[in-house]
Motif scaffolding. Structure first.
Motif, mmCIF file in Angstrom:
data_model
loop_
_atom_site.group_PDB
_atom_site.id
_atom_site.type_symbol
_atom_site.label_atom_id
_atom_site.label_comp_id
_atom_site.label_asym_id
_atom_site.label_seq_id
_atom_site.Cartn_x
_atom_site.Cartn_y
_atom_site.Cartn_z
ATOM 1 N N PRO A 39 75.158 62.105 19.134
ATOM 2 C CA PRO A 39 74.055 63.138 18.925
ATOM 3 C C PRO A 39 74.202 63.481 17.495
ATOM 4 C CG PRO A 39 76.183 64.000 19.853
ATOM 5 C CD PRO A 39 76.270 62.231 19.973
ATOM 6 N N PRO A 40 72.962 64.146 17.195
ATOM 7 C CA PRO A 40 72.926 64.733 15.595
ATOM 8 C C PRO A 40 74.117 65.598 15.137
ATOM 9 C CG PRO A 40 70.678 64.880 16.793
ATOM 10 C CD PRO A 40 71.964 64.483 17.811
ATOM 11 N N LYS A 41 74.330 66.569 16.009
ATOM 12 C CA LYS A 41 75.422 67.242 15.719
ATOM 13 C C LYS A 41 76.675 66.786 15.096
ATOM 14 C CE LYS A 41 77.988 71.431 16.921
ATOM 15 N NZ LYS A 41 78.418 72.460 18.082
ATOM 16 N N LEU A 42 77.036 65.735 16.049
ATOM 17 C CA LEU A 42 78.356 64.892 15.713
ATOM 18 C C LEU A 42 78.097 63.714 14.575
ATOM 19 C CD1 LEU A 42 81.160 64.057 16.510
ATOM 20 C CD2 LEU A 42 79.959 62.386 18.136
ATOM 21 N N ILE A 43 76.781 63.288 14.348
ATOM 22 C CA ILE A 43 76.411 62.578 13.232
ATOM 23 C C ILE A 43 76.864 63.542 11.950
ATOM 24 C CG2 ILE A 43 74.834 61.222 11.871
ATOM 25 C CD1 ILE A 43 73.766 60.555 14.598
ATOM 26 N N ARG A 44 76.251 64.738 12.088
ATOM 27 C CA ARG A 44 76.493 65.777 10.871
ATOM 28 C C ARG A 44 77.700 66.210 10.538
ATOM 29 N NH1 ARG A 44 75.412 71.332 12.817
ATOM 30 N NH2 ARG A 44 77.613 71.229 12.810
ATOM 31 N N LYS A 46 80.536 63.948 11.329
ATOM 32 C CA LYS A 46 81.106 62.799 10.891
ATOM 33 C C LYS A 46 81.011 62.546 9.423
ATOM 34 C CE LYS A 46 82.812 60.156 14.601
ATOM 35 N NZ LYS A 46 84.505 59.959 14.459
ATOM 36 N N LEU A 47 79.541 62.908 8.919
ATOM 37 C CA LEU A 47 79.450 62.436 7.728
ATOM 38 C C LEU A 47 79.209 63.530 6.618
ATOM 39 C CD1 LEU A 47 76.078 60.277 8.503
ATOM 40 C CD2 LEU A 47 78.359 59.321 7.806
ATOM 41 N N GLY A 48 79.763 64.932 6.839
ATOM 42 C CA GLY A 48 80.017 65.900 6.304
ATOM 43 C C GLY A 48 78.614 66.468 5.557
ATOM 44 N N LEU A 49 77.711 66.430 6.450
ATOM 45 C CA LEU A 49 76.329 66.879 6.188
ATOM 46 C C LEU A 49 76.162 68.485 6.472
ATOM 47 C CD1 LEU A 49 74.306 63.832 6.952
ATOM 48 C CD2 LEU A 49 74.959 64.489 4.595
ATOM 49 N N ASN A 50 75.212 69.233 6.060
ATOM 50 C CA ASN A 50 74.747 70.545 6.542
ATOM 51 C C ASN A 50 73.674 70.242 7.543
ATOM 52 O OD1 ASN A 50 72.555 70.593 4.909
ATOM 53 N ND2 ASN A 50 73.627 71.302 3.232
ATOM 54 N N ASP A 51 73.259 71.048 8.192
ATOM 55 C CA ASP A 51 72.040 71.302 8.953
ATOM 56 C C ASP A 51 70.917 70.793 8.188
ATOM 57 O OD1 ASP A 51 73.359 72.045 11.209
ATOM 58 O OD2 ASP A 51 72.892 74.029 11.017
ATOM 59 N N GLU A 52 70.652 71.232 7.051
ATOM 60 C CA GLU A 52 69.447 70.696 6.639
ATOM 61 C C GLU A 52 69.375 69.356 6.149
ATOM 62 O OE1 GLU A 52 66.879 71.881 2.312
ATOM 63 O OE2 GLU A 52 68.159 73.465 3.270
ATOM 64 N N GLN A 53 70.331 68.755 5.644
ATOM 65 C CA GLN A 53 70.450 67.344 5.147
ATOM 66 C C GLN A 53 70.369 66.514 6.590
ATOM 67 O OE1 GLN A 53 74.500 67.653 3.608
ATOM 68 N NE2 GLN A 53 73.551 67.440 1.376
ATOM 69 N N ILE A 54 71.151 66.795 7.563
ATOM 70 C CA ILE A 54 70.872 65.980 8.664
ATOM 71 C C ILE A 54 69.406 66.149 9.498
ATOM 72 C CG2 ILE A 54 71.775 67.618 10.276
ATOM 73 C CD1 ILE A 54 72.277 63.593 10.364
#
Length: 124
Positions: A39-44, A46-54
């Motif tokens: 899911p997008p939240k887990l991808i965010r 795992k990759l150390g991204l913020n909401d805007e980036q993902i």
């Protein structure tokens, strides 16, 4: 490229391909997780991204799906070619290592390793 709320591009093209601005993370990294059904939240996370980036990455992938998928397939093909090249190149080297006699004093360790390998093979 995909603009962010501050007007700067969120997705940029680098020598590594389509990349999330300000990171070394490519859209192909994101796609790997999407294809694994993360899911997008887990991808965010795992990759150390913020909401805007993902969100920018996912929006870009959705908007430019055909082009991004084509580039992703090229990346997979290139990675497979590189893997095959190194596997072939190292085959002889690994065979030489495997044929070498064990170092003295490591017989017990080698026996333990062989037992472990046999147990794994029996489980599969």
């Amino acid at each position: 490229m995909a603009p962010t709320s501050n007007g700067k591009a969120a997705i940029i093209r680098t020598e590594r391909g389509l990349t999330i601005a300000g990171t070394r993370i490519t859209l192909y990294d994101v796609i790997d997780y999407l294809k694994a059904q993360y899911p997008p939240k887990l991808i965010r996370e795992k990759l150390g991204l913020n909401d805007e980036q993902i969100n920018s990455a996912l929006a870009y992938i959705e908007t430019h799906h055909i082009e991004v998928e084509a580039e992703y397939q090229e990346c997979l093909q290139t990675a497979e070619e590189i893997r095959q090249y190194w596997e072939e190149r190292n085959r002889e080297h690994f065979a030489k290592i495997a044929a070498m006699p064990p170092k003295s004093g490591q017989e017990a360790l080698r026996a333990k390793l062989q037992a472990w390998k046999a147990r794994i093979k029996a489980q599969s």
